[in-house]
Motif scaffolding. Structure first.
Motif, PDB file in Angstrom:
ATOM      1  N   THR A 174       0.863  -1.251  -0.026  1.00 58.60           N
ATOM      2  CA  THR A 174       0.031   0.189   0.036  1.00 58.60           C
ATOM      3  C   THR A 174       0.940   1.126  -0.157  1.00 58.60           C
ATOM      4  N   ILE A 175       0.586   2.150  -0.853  1.00 55.71           N
ATOM      5  CA  ILE A 175       1.256   3.558  -1.099  1.00 55.71           C
ATOM      6  C   ILE A 175       0.426   4.290  -0.003  1.00 55.71           C
ATOM      7  N   GLU A 176       1.393   4.894   0.734  1.00 59.56           N
ATOM      8  CA  GLU A 176       0.950   5.841   1.987  1.00 59.56           C
ATOM      9  C   GLU A 176       1.802   7.126   2.105  1.00 59.56           C
ATOM     10  N   LYS A 177       0.961   8.039   2.638  1.00 60.84           N
ATOM     11  CA  LYS A 177       1.660   9.143   3.019  1.00 60.84           C
ATOM     12  C   LYS A 177       2.312   9.900   1.868  1.00 60.84           C
ATOM     13  N   VAL A 178       2.294  10.127   0.737  1.00 57.85           N
ATOM     14  CA  VAL A 178       2.750  10.756  -0.222  1.00 57.85           C
ATOM     15  C   VAL A 178       2.348  12.299  -0.116  1.00 57.85           C
ATOM     16  N   PHE A 179       3.692  13.102   0.038  1.00 58.01           N
ATOM     17  CA  PHE A 179       3.406  14.324   0.102  1.00 58.01           C
ATOM     18  C   PHE A 179       4.441  15.267  -0.504  1.00 58.01           C
ATOM     19  N   VAL A 180       4.249  16.542  -0.860  1.00 55.18           N
ATOM     20  CA  VAL A 180       5.256  17.497  -1.341  1.00 55.18           C
ATOM     21  C   VAL A 180       5.230  18.717  -0.844  1.00 55.18           C
ATOM     22  N   LEU A 207      -1.884  -0.787  -3.677  1.00 54.60           N
ATOM     23  CA  LEU A 207      -3.190  -0.221  -3.343  1.00 54.60           C
ATOM     24  C   LEU A 207      -3.104   1.349  -2.899  1.00 54.60           C
ATOM     25  N   ILE A 208      -3.915   2.140  -3.040  1.00 56.95           N
ATOM     26  CA  ILE A 208      -3.642   3.566  -2.603  1.00 56.95           C
ATOM     27  C   ILE A 208      -5.156   4.283  -2.504  1.00 56.95           C
ATOM     28  N   ALA A 209      -5.143   5.217  -1.627  1.00 62.55           N
ATOM     29  CA  ALA A 209      -6.430   5.858  -1.270  1.00 62.55           C
ATOM     30  C   ALA A 209      -6.267   7.389  -1.337  1.00 62.55           C
ATOM     31  N   ALA A 210      -7.162   7.851  -1.625  1.00 62.81           N
ATOM     32  CA  ALA A 210      -7.150   9.543  -1.498  1.00 62.81           C
ATOM     33  C   ALA A 210      -8.629  10.158  -1.332  1.00 62.81           C
ATOM     34  N   ARG A 211      -8.360  11.219  -0.709  1.00 63.05           N
ATOM     35  CA  ARG A 211      -9.711  11.940  -0.410  1.00 63.05           C
ATOM     36  C   ARG A 211     -10.243  12.353  -1.534  1.00 63.05           C
ATOM     37  N   ARG A 212     -11.742  12.082  -1.636  1.00 59.94           N
ATOM     38  CA  ARG A 212     -12.602  12.245  -2.818  1.00 59.94           C
ATOM     39  C   ARG A 212     -12.414  13.756  -3.221  1.00 59.94           C
ATOM     40  N   TYR A 232      -3.694   4.383 -11.746  1.00 61.42           N
ATOM     41  CA  TYR A 232      -4.586   3.744 -10.977  1.00 61.42           C
ATOM     42  C   TYR A 232      -6.042   3.605 -11.156  1.00 61.42           C
ATOM     43  N   ARG A 233      -6.834   2.350 -10.806  1.00 58.76           N
ATOM     44  CA  ARG A 233      -8.193   2.080 -11.144  1.00 58.76           C
ATOM     45  C   ARG A 233      -8.880   2.351  -9.749  1.00 58.76           C
ATOM     46  N   VAL A 257     -11.454   7.722  -1.724  1.00 54.81           N
ATOM     47  CA  VAL A 257     -11.396   6.674  -2.975  1.00 54.81           C
ATOM     48  C   VAL A 257     -10.431   5.657  -3.091  1.00 54.81           C
ATOM     49  N   SER A 258     -10.812   4.528  -3.100  1.00 56.34           N
ATOM     50  CA  SER A 258      -9.838   3.446  -2.824  1.00 56.34           C
ATOM     51  C   SER A 258      -9.420   3.042  -4.595  1.00 56.34           C
ATOM     52  N   MET A 259      -8.177   2.850  -4.597  1.00 58.19           N
ATOM     53  CA  MET A 259      -7.817   2.518  -6.050  1.00 58.19           C
ATOM     54  C   MET A 259      -6.388   1.305  -5.841  1.00 58.19           C
ATOM     55  N   TYR A 260      -6.141   1.032  -7.234  1.00 55.02           N
ATOM     56  CA  TYR A 260      -5.269  -0.168  -7.386  1.00 55.02           C
ATOM     57  C   TYR A 260      -4.540  -0.061  -8.536  1.00 55.02           C
ATOM     58  N   ARG A 261      -3.460  -0.654  -8.656  1.00 56.97           N
ATOM     59  CA  ARG A 261      -2.647  -0.735 -10.017  1.00 56.97           C
ATOM     60  C   ARG A 261      -1.894  -2.093  -9.806  1.00 56.97           C
ATOM     61  N   GLU A 262      -2.041  -2.831 -11.169  1.00 56.18           N
ATOM     62  CA  GLU A 262      -1.300  -4.199 -11.188  1.00 56.18           C
ATOM     63  C   GLU A 262       0.066  -3.559 -11.780  1.00 56.18           C
TER      64      GLU A 262
END
Length: 172
Positions: A88-94, A124-129, A142-143, A163-168
């Motif tokens: 799971t990708i988490e806490k990405v920020f710039v 897996l990754i999630a973001a605020r809608r 990511y889908r 929003v929950s997303m994934y990428r293979e």
């Protein structure tokens, strides 16, 4: 430049990471904290990440600009036998001053590379809608799986959807 941080490098970067995390949260970032984020709370968070880096259950990348850390992202590695193909990708920020320059995209690419190196083919990754991160992740392939209504609460009790997303990922 994107670089994997060791626990020792994380320790050395704590003052910068504390400030960056505070800035992102205090400007409305959706990273699991409420504004205003106290320096002590940010430090406690980063120290908990160090323990996970030491155990090998987490990978942390930092983005550098002119020798300074300007962003970060993490990869949480699923430990279970039937889940060792995913992370799971988490806490990405710039940092605010450098947004819109492709740094988050580079961090995501680095996290994808780190996942491949560890045999992980499902991310897996999630973001605020409705936030910029959602659109960025979709542009990167990511889908969307679905939306969890009211997933997070703001400091005044406001409700935010996730929003929950994934990428293979191909491993080769």
């Amino acid at each position: 430049m994107i670089k994997t941080l060791s626990p020792r490098e994380l320790e050395a970067a704590l003052p910068t990471l504390v400030e960056l995390l505070q800035e992102c949260i205090n400007l409305g970032g959706a990273l699991g904290f409420h504004a205003p984020l106290a320096a002590r709370d940010a430090l406690d968070y980063w120290q908990s990440v160090r323990r996970e880096l030491e155990s090998g259950s987490r990978v942390m990348l930092a983005a550098y600009e002119q020798g300074q850390i300007v962003g970060s992202g993490q990869l949480a590695l699923a430990p279970w036998v039937n889940a060792r193909h995913r992370a799971t990708i988490e806490k990405v920020f710039v940092g605010a001053a450098l947004r819109g320059r492709g740094i988050a995209k580079a961090l995501i690419g680095g996290l994808e590379d780190a996942a491949r190196l560890r045999g992980r083919s499902l991310l897996l990754i999630a973001a605020r809608r409705g936030e910029a991160a959602e659109q960025l992740y979709k542009r990167l392939g990511y889908r969307e799986v679905g939306v969890i209504p009211g997933y997070a609460r703001g400091p005044k009790g406001e409700s935010y959807d996730s929003v929950s997303m994934y990428r293979e990922l191909p491993l080769s």
